[in-house]
Design a protein around this motif. Structure first.
Motif, PDB file in Angstrom:
ATOM      1  N   ALA A  38       0.830  -1.201   0.000  1.00 19.22           N
ATOM      2  CA  ALA A  38       0.000   0.000   0.000  1.00 19.22           C
ATOM      3  C   ALA A  38       0.866   1.253   0.000  1.00 19.22           C
ATOM      4  CB  ALA A  38      -0.934   0.005   1.204  1.00 19.22           C
ATOM      5  N   THR A  39       2.071   1.167   0.542  1.00 20.25           N
ATOM      6  CA  THR A  39       2.928   2.341   0.620  1.00 20.25           C
ATOM      7  C   THR A  39       3.520   2.730  -0.728  1.00 20.25           C
ATOM      8  OG1 THR A  39       4.842   1.027   1.280  1.00 20.25           O
ATOM      9  CG2 THR A  39       3.487   1.964   3.047  1.00 20.25           C
ATOM     10  N   SER A  40       3.385   1.904  -1.747  1.00 23.81           N
ATOM     11  CA  SER A  40       3.848   2.286  -3.084  1.00 23.81           C
ATOM     12  C   SER A  40       2.879   3.261  -3.736  1.00 23.81           C
ATOM     13  CB  SER A  40       4.029   1.046  -3.966  1.00 23.81           C
ATOM     14  OG  SER A  40       2.776   0.418  -4.187  1.00 23.81           O
ATOM     15  N   ILE A  56      -6.600  -1.470   1.988  1.00 22.23           N
ATOM     16  CA  ILE A  56      -5.722  -2.543   1.490  1.00 22.23           C
ATOM     17  C   ILE A  56      -5.470  -3.583   2.583  1.00 22.23           C
ATOM     18  CG2 ILE A  56      -3.377  -3.074   0.658  1.00 22.23           C
ATOM     19  CD1 ILE A  56      -5.284  -1.904  -1.498  1.00 22.23           C
ATOM     20  N   ILE A  57      -5.323  -3.151   3.813  1.00 24.11           N
ATOM     21  CA  ILE A  57      -5.149  -4.102   4.917  1.00 24.11           C
ATOM     22  C   ILE A  57      -6.374  -5.011   5.016  1.00 24.11           C
ATOM     23  CG2 ILE A  57      -4.976  -4.323   7.427  1.00 24.11           C
ATOM     24  CD1 ILE A  57      -3.317  -1.658   7.320  1.00 24.11           C
ATOM     25  N   LEU A  58      -7.556  -4.422   4.925  1.00 26.04           N
ATOM     26  CA  LEU A  58      -8.789  -5.208   4.963  1.00 26.04           C
ATOM     27  C   LEU A  58      -8.865  -6.154   3.770  1.00 26.04           C
ATOM     28  CD1 LEU A  58     -11.594  -5.997   5.964  1.00 26.04           C
ATOM     29  CD2 LEU A  58     -12.490  -3.940   4.821  1.00 26.04           C
ATOM     30  N   LYS A  59      -8.596  -5.639   2.587  1.00 25.83           N
ATOM     31  CA  LYS A  59      -8.637  -6.478   1.379  1.00 25.83           C
ATOM     32  C   LYS A  59      -7.680  -7.658   1.522  1.00 25.83           C
ATOM     33  CE  LYS A  59      -6.019  -5.925  -1.912  1.00 25.83           C
ATOM     34  NZ  LYS A  59      -4.834  -6.620  -2.484  1.00 25.83           N
ATOM     35  N   ASP A  60      -6.479  -7.404   2.012  1.00 23.39           N
ATOM     36  CA  ASP A  60      -5.486  -8.474   2.169  1.00 23.39           C
ATOM     37  C   ASP A  60      -5.927  -9.514   3.203  1.00 23.39           C
ATOM     38  OD1 ASP A  60      -3.910  -7.305   0.222  1.00 23.39           O
ATOM     39  OD2 ASP A  60      -2.495  -6.407   1.643  1.00 23.39           O
ATOM     40  N   ALA A  61      -6.612  -9.081   4.252  1.00 24.08           N
ATOM     41  CA  ALA A  61      -7.141 -10.035   5.244  1.00 24.08           C
ATOM     42  C   ALA A  61      -8.191 -10.932   4.599  1.00 24.08           C
ATOM     43  CB  ALA A  61      -7.732  -9.292   6.441  1.00 24.08           C
ATOM     44  N   GLU A  68     -10.537 -13.146  11.557  1.00 23.23           N
ATOM     45  CA  GLU A  68     -10.115 -12.426  12.768  1.00 23.23           C
ATOM     46  C   GLU A  68      -9.277 -11.197  12.436  1.00 23.23           C
ATOM     47  OE1 GLU A  68     -11.264 -12.702  15.774  1.00 23.23           O
ATOM     48  OE2 GLU A  68     -12.498 -14.411  15.192  1.00 23.23           O
ATOM     49  N   GLN A  69      -8.451 -11.255  11.416  1.00 25.99           N
ATOM     50  CA  GLN A  69      -7.657 -10.097  11.025  1.00 25.99           C
ATOM     51  C   GLN A  69      -8.517  -9.046  10.314  1.00 25.99           C
ATOM     52  OE1 GLN A  69      -4.525 -10.836   8.159  1.00 25.99           O
ATOM     53  NE2 GLN A  69      -3.334  -9.104   8.888  1.00 25.99           N
ATOM     54  N   ALA A  70      -9.534  -9.475   9.600  1.00 26.55           N
ATOM     55  CA  ALA A  70     -10.409  -8.552   8.870  1.00 26.55           C
ATOM     56  C   ALA A  70     -11.222  -7.681   9.833  1.00 26.55           C
ATOM     57  CB  ALA A  70     -11.334  -9.325   7.931  1.00 26.55           C
ATOM     58  N   ARG A  71     -11.554  -8.196  10.980  1.00 31.52           N
ATOM     59  CA  ARG A  71     -12.387  -7.437  11.932  1.00 31.52           C
ATOM     60  C   ARG A  71     -11.718  -6.142  12.386  1.00 31.52           C
ATOM     61  NH1 ARG A  71     -15.497 -11.227  16.032  1.00 31.52           N
ATOM     62  NH2 ARG A  71     -16.696  -9.319  16.132  1.00 31.52           N
ATOM     63  N   PRO A  72     -10.506  -6.178  12.947  1.00 26.48           N
ATOM     64  CA  PRO A  72      -9.886  -4.904  13.353  1.00 26.48           C
ATOM     65  C   PRO A  72      -9.521  -4.035  12.152  1.00 26.48           C
ATOM     66  CG  PRO A  72      -8.362  -6.718  13.708  1.00 26.48           C
ATOM     67  CD  PRO A  72      -9.680  -7.326  13.345  1.00 26.48           C
ATOM     68  N   GLN A 155      -5.438 -11.019  -6.753  1.00 28.82           N
ATOM     69  CA  GLN A 155      -5.518 -11.747  -5.496  1.00 28.82           C
ATOM     70  C   GLN A 155      -6.928 -11.500  -4.981  1.00 28.82           C
ATOM     71  OE1 GLN A 155      -2.085 -10.304  -3.245  1.00 28.82           O
ATOM     72  NE2 GLN A 155      -1.110 -12.250  -3.719  1.00 28.82           N
ATOM     73  N   ASN A 156      -7.775 -12.474  -5.179  1.00 25.08           N
ATOM     74  CA  ASN A 156      -9.213 -12.340  -5.022  1.00 25.08           C
ATOM     75  C   ASN A 156      -9.659 -12.315  -3.551  1.00 25.08           C
ATOM     76  OD1 ASN A 156     -12.029 -12.853  -5.003  1.00 25.08           O
ATOM     77  ND2 ASN A 156     -11.886 -13.760  -7.021  1.00 25.08           N
ATOM     78  N   PRO A 157     -10.208 -11.185  -3.078  1.00 29.14           N
ATOM     79  CA  PRO A 157     -10.689 -11.126  -1.698  1.00 29.14           C
ATOM     80  C   PRO A 157     -12.032 -11.820  -1.491  1.00 29.14           C
ATOM     81  CG  PRO A 157     -11.083  -9.043  -2.789  1.00 29.14           C
ATOM     82  CD  PRO A 157     -10.310  -9.896  -3.763  1.00 29.14           C
TER      83      PRO A 157
END
Length: 176
Positions: A38-40, A56-61, A68-72, A155-157
């Protein structure tokens, strides 16, 4: 000057979905780490940059099928969206993802979230990198689903490792 006002008005109309003003409200949280991909991407507005990073963090989770990672991640995104004028309704969608009971419900709401977020970034002032609008035609029982990515590789979420590379790049958002 008139061209600038027109661009600002278009941005306000098509970003997120709400016209209420709350731009001065900010949220500071470090609970979720920003992914290096995401920093690019560099955006002129710091609040919009933070929204992108947390999206992007959510999409990657979701790509990792990590409920569990998608929640926060969704909670952090909701806070960033709530603090940006016009995105209050989109913040509520992110909150639904944070409160979802399973990954399937998170992915369903991600479709609505992405629709609003894509509109925001089509009108954002990108200063470095390329944002890819991607689509999986099979998501949501064949209705399809779109998302943003910092890389061209799919990379399909919506399916994660079940169908990781299902999808295509629909559009590229470049610097202006």
């Amino acid at each position: 000057m008139n061209k600038y006002i027109g661009v600002v008005l278009l941005f306000a109309l098509f970003s997120c979905n709400s016209a209420t003003e709350n731009a001065n409200q900010t949220q500071d949280s470090t609970a979720v780490q920003v992914d290096s991909t995401a920093t690019s991407i560099a955006l002129d507005d710091q609040q919009v940059q933070e929204i992108y990073n947390h999206y992007i963090i959510l999409k990657d989770a979701l790509v990792a099928t990590n409920f569990e990672q998608a929640r926060p991640a969704a909670s952090e995104l909701s806070a960033k969206l709530a603090g940006y004028a016009g995105c209050e309704n989109t913040a509520l969608i992110a909150k639904k993802i944070a409160e979802a009971k399973n990954i399937a419900d998170q992915r369903k709401e991600f479709t609505f979230l992405s629709s609003d977020i894509i509109a925001l970034f089509k009108h954002a002032d990108l200063t470095a990198g390329t944002i890819y609008v991607q689509r999986c035609p099979m998501a949501n029982n064949g209705d399809g689903g779109e998302w943003l990515a910092s890389e061209k590789q799919i990379q399909n979420p919506y399916y994660g490792d079940e169908m990781m590379d299902c999808g295509a790049v629909l559009e590229e958002i470049h610097t202006k």
